[in-house]
Design a protein around this motif. Structure first.
Motif, short mmCIF file in Angstrom:
data_model
loop_
_atom_site.label_atom_id
_atom_site.label_comp_id
_atom_site.label_asym_id
_atom_site.label_seq_id
_atom_site.Cartn_x
_atom_site.Cartn_y
_atom_site.Cartn_z
N CYS A 89 4.14 10.44 15.51
CA CYS A 89 3.25 10.07 14.24
C CYS A 89 2.35 11.26 13.83
CB CYS A 89 2.41 9.21 14.59
SG CYS A 89 3.42 7.27 14.64
N ALA A 90 2.35 12.36 14.70
CA ALA A 90 1.40 13.36 14.49
C ALA A 90 1.21 13.85 12.97
CB ALA A 90 1.51 14.53 15.96
N GLY A 91 2.47 14.52 12.78
CA GLY A 91 2.66 15.13 11.29
C GLY A 91 3.18 14.35 10.14
N ALA A 92 2.89 13.03 10.44
CA ALA A 92 3.44 11.77 9.56
C ALA A 92 2.35 11.02 8.74
CB ALA A 92 4.63 11.13 10.30
N LEU A 93 2.74 10.65 7.55
CA LEU A 93 2.13 9.51 6.79
C LEU A 93 2.71 8.26 7.62
CD1 LEU A 93 0.63 7.93 4.80
CD2 LEU A 93 2.82 7.95 3.64
N VAL A 94 1.85 7.51 8.34
CA VAL A 94 2.18 6.10 8.85
C VAL A 94 1.77 5.08 8.02
CG1 VAL A 94 1.98 4.83 11.14
CG2 VAL A 94 1.65 7.32 11.14
N VAL A 95 2.71 4.16 8.18
CA VAL A 95 2.61 2.61 7.23
C VAL A 95 2.92 1.78 7.99
CG1 VAL A 95 3.26 1.43 5.19
CG2 VAL A 95 3.34 4.24 5.18
N SER A 96 2.02 0.67 8.29
CA SER A 96 2.07 -0.38 9.06
C SER A 96 2.32 -1.66 8.29
CB SER A 96 0.90 -0.76 9.96
OG SER A 96 0.95 -1.85 10.55
N THR A 132 5.25 -6.00 -2.53
CA THR A 132 4.20 -5.25 -1.54
C THR A 132 2.96 -4.82 -1.98
OG1 THR A 132 6.45 -4.19 -0.83
CG2 THR A 132 4.23 -3.21 -0.05
N THR A 133 1.87 -5.31 -1.33
CA THR A 133 0.52 -4.94 -1.38
C THR A 133 0.12 -3.75 -0.69
OG1 THR A 133 0.34 -7.09 -1.92
CG2 THR A 133 -1.67 -5.80 -1.70
N LEU A 134 -0.36 -2.80 -1.08
CA LEU A 134 -0.75 -1.75 -0.38
C LEU A 134 -1.93 -1.40 -0.08
CD1 LEU A 134 2.08 0.48 -2.29
CD2 LEU A 134 2.26 -0.10 0.31
N TYR A 135 -2.64 -0.57 0.87
CA TYR A 135 -4.00 -0.26 1.00
C TYR A 135 -3.89 0.75 1.69
CZ TYR A 135 -8.60 -0.06 3.32
OH TYR A 135 -10.06 0.01 3.24
N GLY A 136 -4.52 2.01 1.16
CA GLY A 136 -4.39 3.39 1.74
C GLY A 136 -5.73 4.19 1.27
N PRO A 137 -7.03 3.88 2.07
CA PRO A 137 -8.00 4.61 1.49
C PRO A 137 -8.08 6.15 2.21
CG PRO A 137 -8.57 3.15 3.56
CD PRO A 137 -7.14 2.95 3.12
N GLY A 138 -8.44 7.05 1.29
CA GLY A 138 -8.31 8.31 1.61
C GLY A 138 -6.92 9.01 1.76
N LEU A 139 -5.82 8.33 1.22
CA LEU A 139 -4.48 9.17 1.15
C LEU A 139 -4.75 10.11 0.07
CD1 LEU A 139 -1.70 6.21 1.72
CD2 LEU A 139 -2.82 7.73 3.42
N ASP A 140 -4.04 11.30 0.51
CA ASP A 140 -3.89 12.24 -0.59
C ASP A 140 -2.60 11.91 -1.57
OD1 ASP A 140 -1.61 13.29 0.38
OD2 ASP A 140 -2.42 14.95 1.24
N ALA A 141 -2.78 12.40 -2.87
CA ALA A 141 -1.96 12.10 -3.91
C ALA A 141 -0.27 12.07 -3.29
CB ALA A 141 -1.91 12.77 -4.98
N ALA A 142 -0.04 12.91 -2.56
CA ALA A 142 1.45 13.04 -2.18
C ALA A 142 1.70 11.84 -1.03
CB ALA A 142 1.72 14.41 -1.24
N ASP A 143 0.93 11.42 -0.23
CA ASP A 143 1.02 10.47 0.83
C ASP A 143 0.84 9.15 -0.13
OD1 ASP A 143 1.30 12.04 3.08
OD2 ASP A 143 -0.78 11.76 3.67
N ALA A 144 -0.10 8.91 -1.06
CA ALA A 144 0.09 7.68 -1.72
C ALA A 144 1.40 7.62 -2.51
CB ALA A 144 -1.13 7.53 -2.84
N ALA A 145 2.07 8.90 -2.95
CA ALA A 145 3.29 8.58 -3.91
C ALA A 145 4.26 8.04 -2.66
CB ALA A 145 3.43 10.01 -4.43
N LEU A 146 4.17 8.94 -1.53
CA LEU A 146 5.44 8.55 -0.63
C LEU A 146 5.35 7.03 -0.20
CD1 LEU A 146 7.57 9.47 1.49
CD2 LEU A 146 6.06 10.36 2.92
N CYS A 147 4.15 6.68 0.29
CA CYS A 147 3.82 5.21 0.52
C CYS A 147 4.55 4.22 -0.78
CB CYS A 147 2.53 4.83 0.69
SG CYS A 147 2.20 3.45 1.39
#
Ligand SMILES: NC(=O)C1=CN([C@@H]2O[C@H](COP(=O)(O)OP(=O)(O)OC[C@H]3O[C@@H](n4cnc5c(N)ncnc54)[C@H](OP(=O)(O)O)[C@@H]3O)[C@@H](O)[C@H]2O)C=CC1
Ligand SMILES: O=C(O)[C@@H]1CCC=N1
Length: 270
Positions: A89-96, A132-147
């Protein structure tokens, strides 16, 4: 630079397999790997031509550096399972997608990992029609787009900025397909009781609900307006609806959502 966004799906059961297959379809250049306790069963859940590869344990993933990790394990297993996935997970966006498990707990289990989001999809992702409902406080734009891209590949997605709303969304949309299937079961049983051959009653209930869902998708009118469109004045539907709504539909649905919501809170402590 080509961005491949390689992905790892942890837990390739009903949900993990649907998400892995959808993500692989939408990202043909990405490597998509899954880990499951039972790889043979996991492969059987994936479409025959899916490029998703399944392993039996994270130990088989040496050298793989995913950009995206999806946690699709049962909530009760996260505590014992996640330590083994920390390096991956170290270099990844993690989505649970685990019901109930709070972001703070996931962060702790992943050794303080920051690039984290929660998502609450539903089983309709398997048909490309999930919500799907998403919650990701503090994600940058690239991570939010990937999610968002992960879930847009298998349906619709909406963000919330209050984590409590993920548990409410779980009770409505995560569990919701089961409420709908329960209604189909009851409609079929009532049809058989009204004199239809059981197989025909089942077919009528199923096709009627599929047709009603297709209308909801095709027609922007509110559900109440569509309901009114079925009712002829003093006709059969008015009579049926009066019995359904007078017989406790609203409190039964409210009780179902409240019970599922409570259970999501209990799972937070699992
Ligand atoms: N089902 C649904 O409609 C929805 C489920 N969710 C959430 O999705 C998550 C998964 O649910 P669902 O897909 O239904 O569950 P499944 O049981 O179908 O899938 C989970 C999979 O993970 C496997 N597994 C167990 N331990 C490990 C491990 N350490 N490493 C890798 N794989 C492992 C399980 O194997 P085994 O069975 O052998 O233990 C199983 O195949 C849950 O957290 C749930 O809250 C969210 C929205 C909707
Ligand atoms: O029943 C559950 O706990 C999971 C979460 C939402 C749907 N299935």
């Amino acid at each position: 630079m080509v961005v491949k966004n390689n992905a790892l799906i942890v837990g390739c059961g009903n949900m993990g397999a649907a998400l892995a297959a959808g993500y692989a379809r939408a990202h043909p250049d990405a490597r998509v790997l899954a880990v499951d306790a039972d790889p043979a069963r996991a492969r059987a859940l994936l479409p025959a031509a899916s490029p998703v590869a399944v392993c039996a344990s994270p130990a088989e993933l040496a050298g793989f550096r995913p950009d995206l990790v999806v946690l699709a394990l049962k909530p009760q297993l996260l505590g014992e399972a996640l330590a083994a996935y920390r390096p991956l997970c170290a270099g990844a966006l993690v989505v649970s997608i685990a019901a109930g498990s709070a972001l703070s707990r996931l962060r702790e289990l992943l050794g303080g990992h920051r690039r984290l989001a929660r998502a609450m999809p539903n089983l309709a992702v398997a048909a490309g029609a999930g919500m799907t409902t998403l919650y990701g406080p503090g994600l940058d734009a690239a991570d939010a787009a990937l999610c968002e891209a992960l879930f847009a590949a298998v349906g619709d997605a909406a963000w919330v900025d209050d984590e409590a709303q993920i548990d409410a969304a779980t009770a409505v949309a995560g569990s919701g397909p089961a409420y709908f299937f329960a209604l189909v079961e009851q409609l079929a049983a009532a049809g058989a009781a009204a004199g239809l051959p059981p197989a025909l009653a089942e077919r009528l209930a199923r096709r009627t609900c599929i047709g009603a869902a297709a209308l909801l998708a095709a027609d922007t009118r509110a559900a109440g307006a569509l309901k009114a469109a079925v009712c002829s004045p003093r006709g059969t539907t008015e009579a049926g609806l009066a019995a359904l709504e007078g017989g406790g539909l609203a409190p039964a649905v409210a009780a179902a959502v409240a019970a599922a919501h409570r259970r999501a809170h209990e799972l937070a402590a699992a």
